[in-house]
Design a protein around this motif. Structure first.
Motif, short mmCIF file in Angstrom:
data_model
loop_
_atom_site.label_atom_id
_atom_site.label_comp_id
_atom_site.label_asym_id
_atom_site.label_seq_id
_atom_site.Cartn_x
_atom_site.Cartn_y
_atom_site.Cartn_z
N PRO A 72 -17.36 8.63 -44.41
CA PRO A 72 -16.71 8.91 -43.13
C PRO A 72 -17.73 9.12 -42.03
N VAL A 73 -17.38 8.65 -40.85
CA VAL A 73 -18.25 8.76 -39.68
C VAL A 73 -17.55 9.65 -38.66
N CYS A 74 -18.31 10.59 -38.13
CA CYS A 74 -17.79 11.57 -37.18
C CYS A 74 -18.33 11.25 -35.79
N LEU A 75 -17.44 11.13 -34.81
CA LEU A 75 -17.82 10.78 -33.44
C LEU A 75 -17.56 11.94 -32.50
N LEU B 149 -22.30 10.09 -35.85
CA LEU B 149 -22.82 8.88 -35.22
C LEU B 149 -22.91 9.08 -33.72
N GLY B 150 -24.08 8.77 -33.15
CA GLY B 150 -24.29 8.82 -31.71
C GLY B 150 -25.02 7.58 -31.24
N GLY B 151 -25.34 7.54 -29.96
CA GLY B 151 -25.99 6.37 -29.39
C GLY B 151 -24.97 5.38 -28.87
N GLY B 152 -25.45 4.26 -28.33
CA GLY B 152 -24.58 3.28 -27.72
C GLY B 152 -23.50 2.74 -28.65
N ALA B 153 -23.83 2.54 -29.92
CA ALA B 153 -22.86 1.99 -30.86
C ALA B 153 -21.66 2.90 -31.05
N ALA B 154 -21.85 4.21 -30.85
CA ALA B 154 -20.75 5.15 -31.03
C ALA B 154 -19.69 5.00 -29.94
N ASN B 155 -20.02 4.30 -28.85
CA ASN B 155 -19.05 4.07 -27.78
C ASN B 155 -18.10 2.93 -28.10
N SER B 156 -18.38 2.21 -29.18
CA SER B 156 -17.53 1.11 -29.62
C SER B 156 -16.77 1.53 -30.87
N GLN B 157 -15.44 1.62 -30.78
CA GLN B 157 -14.64 1.99 -31.94
C GLN B 157 -14.80 0.96 -33.05
N VAL B 158 -14.92 -0.31 -32.66
CA VAL B 158 -15.09 -1.38 -33.65
C VAL B 158 -16.40 -1.22 -34.40
N ALA C 117 -26.57 18.50 -29.90
CA ALA C 117 -25.32 18.33 -29.15
C ALA C 117 -24.14 18.00 -30.06
N MET C 118 -24.42 17.39 -31.21
CA MET C 118 -23.36 17.08 -32.17
C MET C 118 -23.11 18.22 -33.15
N GLY C 119 -23.88 19.30 -33.03
CA GLY C 119 -23.74 20.41 -33.96
C GLY C 119 -24.41 20.16 -35.29
N ASN C 120 -25.35 19.23 -35.32
CA ASN C 120 -26.03 18.82 -36.55
C ASN C 120 -27.26 19.69 -36.77
N VAL C 121 -27.06 20.98 -37.12
CA VAL C 121 -28.17 21.93 -37.13
C VAL C 121 -28.35 22.65 -38.47
N GLN C 122 -27.51 22.35 -39.44
CA GLN C 122 -27.60 23.03 -40.73
C GLN C 122 -28.31 22.14 -41.75
N PRO C 123 -28.95 22.74 -42.75
CA PRO C 123 -29.63 21.94 -43.78
C PRO C 123 -28.70 20.89 -44.39
N LEU C 124 -29.22 19.67 -44.51
CA LEU C 124 -28.57 18.49 -45.06
C LEU C 124 -27.57 17.84 -44.10
N GLN D 93 -15.35 19.17 -30.57
CA GLN D 93 -14.35 18.10 -30.43
C GLN D 93 -14.90 16.82 -31.05
N GLU D 94 -14.33 16.42 -32.18
CA GLU D 94 -14.84 15.28 -32.91
C GLU D 94 -13.69 14.41 -33.42
N GLU D 95 -14.02 13.13 -33.66
CA GLU D 95 -13.08 12.18 -34.24
C GLU D 95 -13.69 11.66 -35.54
N MET D 96 -12.88 11.57 -36.60
CA MET D 96 -13.37 11.11 -37.89
C MET D 96 -12.82 9.72 -38.19
N LEU D 97 -13.71 8.80 -38.55
CA LEU D 97 -13.33 7.47 -38.99
C LEU D 97 -13.64 7.33 -40.47
N PHE D 98 -12.67 6.84 -41.24
CA PHE D 98 -12.83 6.77 -42.68
C PHE D 98 -13.05 5.33 -43.13
N PRO D 99 -13.90 5.13 -44.15
CA PRO D 99 -14.16 3.76 -44.61
C PRO D 99 -12.94 3.16 -45.30
#
Length: 490
Positions: free
Chosen positions: A416-419, A395-404, A247-254, A454-460
């Motif tokens: 970087p984390v992609c939501l 990043l998915g799961g319950g924690a991904a629903n919290s921006q913090v 569902a996140m499009g995470n289907v390519q090697p690596l 449709q994704e949002e990127m958060l940078f460290p």
């Protein structure tokens, strides 16, 4: 008439049914919490009738809200655990969840020495107490009448599909993560079962299908309970870690993703198994040309649910505000997120270290947030022994629903984390598989092209990454210091 796909996702506590249009947009979602009982320490289980009835209820609610035809249904759910039918296809025993540790004795016994090497050679997986093999052995030893009555060994999504179709089967993604399948031959192995002392169970292992393969159709009885028309195709479905990756499009090697829910899943798609012993788990990906290389444990966001109940906090927004009100360098409280399982010492339990009268709810919640991400970081460091650091991590799961919390993942991992905020990910992946099985999409690649994007990127933030690195070092030192005590207080 508008056409839709339905995905049904059964996690460790919540069940969800969601409807999607053919472009992957979520039209509606219904969810329900199914009570979990703990009759003894380490036992986590749910009533099979309740699982069936709760799933039927949310499916019926979603169907009633849908303004078109649901052309196909996909199922997904947590891996591991154990869901049984007897030899007459009646419900048997309780459904055992993926956080159950009643069979820890077998993980400790089998995970050391020659047997561990023998099993790993066939499965490319380490032995975990919550997998079907140790649980079946436990039933053989302590509930022999139940063991002797077993007619079908299922995952939770297979059980739900059986309730809808009356057909028994599983798929490669789920069964390949159980230590019941020889991953090199992709078939059942009598010698493997004998090594666990459960050779009698061979005949109860279900036929294995591809994730997108139609594995049954809605029965007349299920139509009466759910509103889904009899004859609607239901595909085999997949393990929820595959469904979320898809569902996140995470289907390519690596491609790497992290799922922070009841379980902490850290995984990447690989053209080959990592079978040198450095990675805990390998399984067949929903695209069978690839494998999922996985590091996982129940040391994840389920710890927050426990704390919320303990402190009678129900407002997630309020908790995020509390966590954000304290800077990482101003919180010297550490939390080891081992309430349900540990990714360090298998005997370890959860604990706070450094607690004083100065600390508030804000410090306590922040420590839990940080401890969960530190546990994920431990897994990810193992995965990075066999691959380069990714450009980003989804990043998915319950924690991904919290921006913090999601920003904390980016800061602690230093990547970087992609939501993806567009849908209920597990149900969406199951619906995409249903679309492939129904011929709406040619294959998973086409489903991803049409349904994701449709994704949002958060940078460290470099300053915080440096602070967290020192805190992670302290976290590991604490674990090392207390490690010798667990054997004495088990």
């Amino acid at each position: 008439m508008k056409r839709y796909l339905m995905g049904i996702d059964n996690g460790g506590t919540y069940s969800k049914a969601a409807v999607f249009d053919l472009e992957g947009n979520q039209i509606c979602k219904k969810s329900i919490q199914i009570p979990v009982s703990m009759p003894k320490e380490g036992h986590t289980q749910r009533n099979l009738e309740q699982i069936r009835d709760c799933n039927f209820k949310i499916i019926e609610e979603a169907v009633r809200e849908c303004d078109g035809q649901i052309v196909a249904v996909g199922v997904t759910g947590h891996g591991k655990g154990l869901y049984l039918l007897d030899q007459e296809k009646h419900f048997l025993y309780e459904g055992i969840g993926s956080t159950d540790t009643r069979a820890l004795m077998y993980e400790l016994e089998w995970g050391a020495g020659e047997q561990a090497l023998t099993v790993y050679e066939k499965t490319a997986q380490k032995i975990m107490a919550c997998q079907p093999a140790p649980l079946l052995r436990w039933l053989k030893e302590y509930e022999r009448d139940i063991y002797d009555s077993i007619g079908a060994v299922l995952a939770v999504k297979d059980f739900v599909r059986f309730c809808l179709t009356g057909e028994i089967s599983t798929d490669y993604t789920d069964i390949s993560g159980t230590n019941l399948l020889n991953l090199r031959t992709k078939d059942y192995d009598r010698e493997l079962l004998a090594s666990f002392g459960i050779e009698e169970i061979y005949e109860a292992l279900p036929p294995v299908r591809k994730s997108y393969e139609i594995a049954g159709r809605i029965t007349q009885e299920a139509e009466a309970r759910t509103g889904l028309p009899a004859g609607t195709p239901v595909v085999s479905g997949m393990f929820d870690i595959d469904a979320c990756a898809l569902a996140m499009g995470n289907v390519q090697p690596l491609d790497m993703c992290v799922l922070a829910g009841t379980w902490g899943i850290n995984e990447y798609v690989s053209p080959r198994m990592v079978d040198d012993g450095t990675a805990a788990m390998n399984s067949v990906f929903c695209d069978q040309d690839y494998y999922l290389v996985e590091e996982s444990s129940a040391a994840s966001a389920g710890n927050l649910e426990w704390l919320m109940k303990l402190l009678k906090e129900t407002d997630y927004d309020r908790i995020n505000e509390l966590v954000e009100s304290v800077e990482p360098e101003d919180c010297n409280l550490y939390y080891m997120p081992f309430l349900y399982a540990s990714n360090e010492n298998p005997l370890a339990k959860g604990m706070f270290v450094g607690l004083s009268s100065f600390h508030t709810k804000a410090h306590i919640f922040r420590a839990v947030y940080e401890g969960v991400v530190f546990a994920h970081l431990t897994h990810i460091k193992i995965l990075l022994k066999n691959r380069p650091v990714p450009a980003w991590i989804r990043l998915g799961g319950g924690a991904a629903n919290s921006q913090v919390w999601a920003q904390m993942f980016a800061d602690i991992l230093g990547v970087p984390v992609c939501l993806d905020h567009t849908a209920e990910l597990g149900a969406k992946g199951a619906a995409m598989a249903a679309g492939v099985g129904a011929g709406i999409y040619k294959d998973y690649d086409e489903a991803v092209r049409i349904c994701t994007g449709q994704e949002e990127m958060l940078f460290p933030e470099a300053r915080r990454t440096a602070v967290y690195q020192e805190k992670y070092n302290n976290y590991k030192r604490i674990i090392g210091a207390v490690d010798p005590i667990w054997e004495g207080i088990r």
